[in-house]
Write an enzyme that holds these catalytic residues in place. Structure first.
Site, mmCIF file in Angstrom:
data_model
loop_
_atom_site.group_PDB
_atom_site.id
_atom_site.type_symbol
_atom_site.label_atom_id
_atom_site.label_comp_id
_atom_site.label_asym_id
_atom_site.label_seq_id
_atom_site.Cartn_x
_atom_site.Cartn_y
_atom_site.Cartn_z
ATOM 1 N N HIS A 182 7.667 38.874 57.038
ATOM 2 C CA HIS A 182 8.544 38.588 55.903
ATOM 3 C C HIS A 182 8.724 39.870 55.098
ATOM 4 O O HIS A 182 7.753 40.431 54.587
ATOM 5 C CB HIS A 182 7.963 37.486 55.013
ATOM 6 C CG HIS A 182 8.869 37.109 53.880
ATOM 7 N ND1 HIS A 182 9.872 36.160 53.998
ATOM 8 C CD2 HIS A 182 8.946 37.578 52.611
ATOM 9 C CE1 HIS A 182 10.511 36.053 52.857
ATOM 10 N NE2 HIS A 182 9.969 36.905 51.990
ATOM 11 N N CYS A 183 9.955 40.337 55.010
ATOM 12 C CA CYS A 183 10.246 41.600 54.346
ATOM 13 C C CYS A 183 10.598 41.340 52.882
ATOM 14 O O CYS A 183 11.570 40.631 52.590
ATOM 15 C CB CYS A 183 11.401 42.314 55.059
ATOM 16 S SG CYS A 183 11.792 43.937 54.354
ATOM 17 N N VAL A 184 9.809 41.898 51.986
ATOM 18 C CA VAL A 184 10.055 41.716 50.556
ATOM 19 C C VAL A 184 11.329 42.437 50.125
ATOM 20 O O VAL A 184 12.099 41.932 49.301
ATOM 21 C CB VAL A 184 8.846 42.223 49.746
ATOM 22 C CG1 VAL A 184 9.089 42.063 48.251
ATOM 23 C CG2 VAL A 184 7.585 41.478 50.159
#
Length: 336
Positions: A182-184
């Site tokens: 999950h890429c912030v």
């Protein structure tokens, strides 16, 4: 206060706290890019003069800037490949196929002596459409070894069966096909649907950072008698850019390695915790089809959404675990 809340309701990106945070992060990223370009053109007057004499050099640079920002927004807005969407798409395909079958079979009756044969259209439709309800379950279970229980491959949060390499993301609250991370910065997951776009974004961002750093270094070399505060600002920005460039290069190399070996970040980092990788040796890549085919499927076959891979058999794992010999290298076994 009520009026303010009512005004925010017209802007979904700022009314929801999570979406507001993602929106502010994207706005900050855009402003950071524009700040670096503005400082460059604001301080370096000779660069403006050179641009007027030969505009193609800076035109390509600005084009790369626009392409990088566009790639960022395209990647952040793309679907990572949700398991629920894949299940719905398969059910819709099966339903349409069943309807075509129903349409092709017309209600008919034939009389042959005292025997009457009648086709009930409503009953036929129930049977055909009812048989498609377990198609997803059958597809998923065929990807696992015989004897695998349905409960062990069912997500406890979404209550849907997960194909191999899928994982539930607690930030998105959805199951992702070929989950990577999950890429912030993107505000979304990276999975099968957008991993290729993510790699191209990292690549363009790295190239832009290298070019920007080169222009900043040229400014420091050619302007010796400028005010000290301009040097201080440029040096601070260059130092921050160098740190970002270092991590971008590492990220680019890391994901390139994942692509060539057909792995994901989650599978590599949590290998001992993933059930289907737990008993496989560290140096064996169970889903790898060779460097060339891995690269081709990642770049060219990535547009085929909902592409799922079954778990390799024991024979395939034994073949992959066999060490390379000179004949294997000459036959390009590592490439195909």
């Amino acid at each position: 206060m009520v009026a303010l809340c009512g005004g925010l309701s017209f802007f979904p990106c700022v009314s929801d706290p999570a979406r507001r945070s993602a929106f502010c992060l994207k706005l900050a990223l855009v402003m950071l890019h524009l700040t670096y370009v503005a400082v460059l053109f604001g301080f370096d007057k000779e660069l403006i003069h050179k641009t007027k004499e030969g505009p193609w050099y800076m035109a390509v640079y600005l084009l790369l800037l626009v392409a990088t920002l566009a790639q960022y927004f395209i990647t952040s807005g793309s679907s990572p490949g949700y398991v629920l969407d894949a299940m719905r798409a398969m059910n819709e395909t099966d339903a349409s196929r069943n309807r075509e079958t129903i349409t092709s079979i017309q209600p008919a009756s034939s009389k042959n002596g005292s025997v009457v044969i009648t086709i009930d259209r409503n009953q036929l439709e129930k049977n055909l459409l009812g048989s498609g309800t377990t198609s997803w379950e059958k597809l998923v279970m065929d990807m696992y070894p015989p004897g695998t229980s349905v409960r062990s491959v069912t997500c406890t949060y979404c209550n849907i069966m997960q194909p191999p390499r899928a994982k539930h993301c607690h930030d998105c609250d959805k199951c992702i096909l070929q989950f990577d991370h999950h890429c912030v910065w993107l505000g979304t997951c990276v999975g099968q649907g957008n991993h290729c776009r993510f790699w191209w974004y990292i690549c363009s961002e790295t190239a832009l950072s290298l070019w920007t750093g080169t222009l900043y270094i040229q400014y420091l070399k050619s302007h010796v008698l400028k005010p000290w505060w301009s040097y201080a600002i440029v040096i601070l920005l260059l130092a921050a850019l160098s740190v970002c460039l270092f991590f971008l290069l590492l990220l680019l190399l890391f994901h390139s390695y994942l692509i060539l070996t057909n792995q994901t970040t989650y599978e590599l980092v949590r290998r001992r915790r993933v059930p289907y990788l737990r008993n496989i040796p560290e140096r064996v890549f169970p889903f790898s089809k060779g460097v060339c085919r891995n690269s081709y499927e990642f770049c060219c076959a990535g547009s085929s959404m909902y592409r799922m891979e079954p778990l390799p058999t024991a024979q395939e794992l034994e073949e992959k675990s066999r060490p390379y010999t000179c004949s294997d290298v000459s036959a390009c076994r590592c490439c195909c």
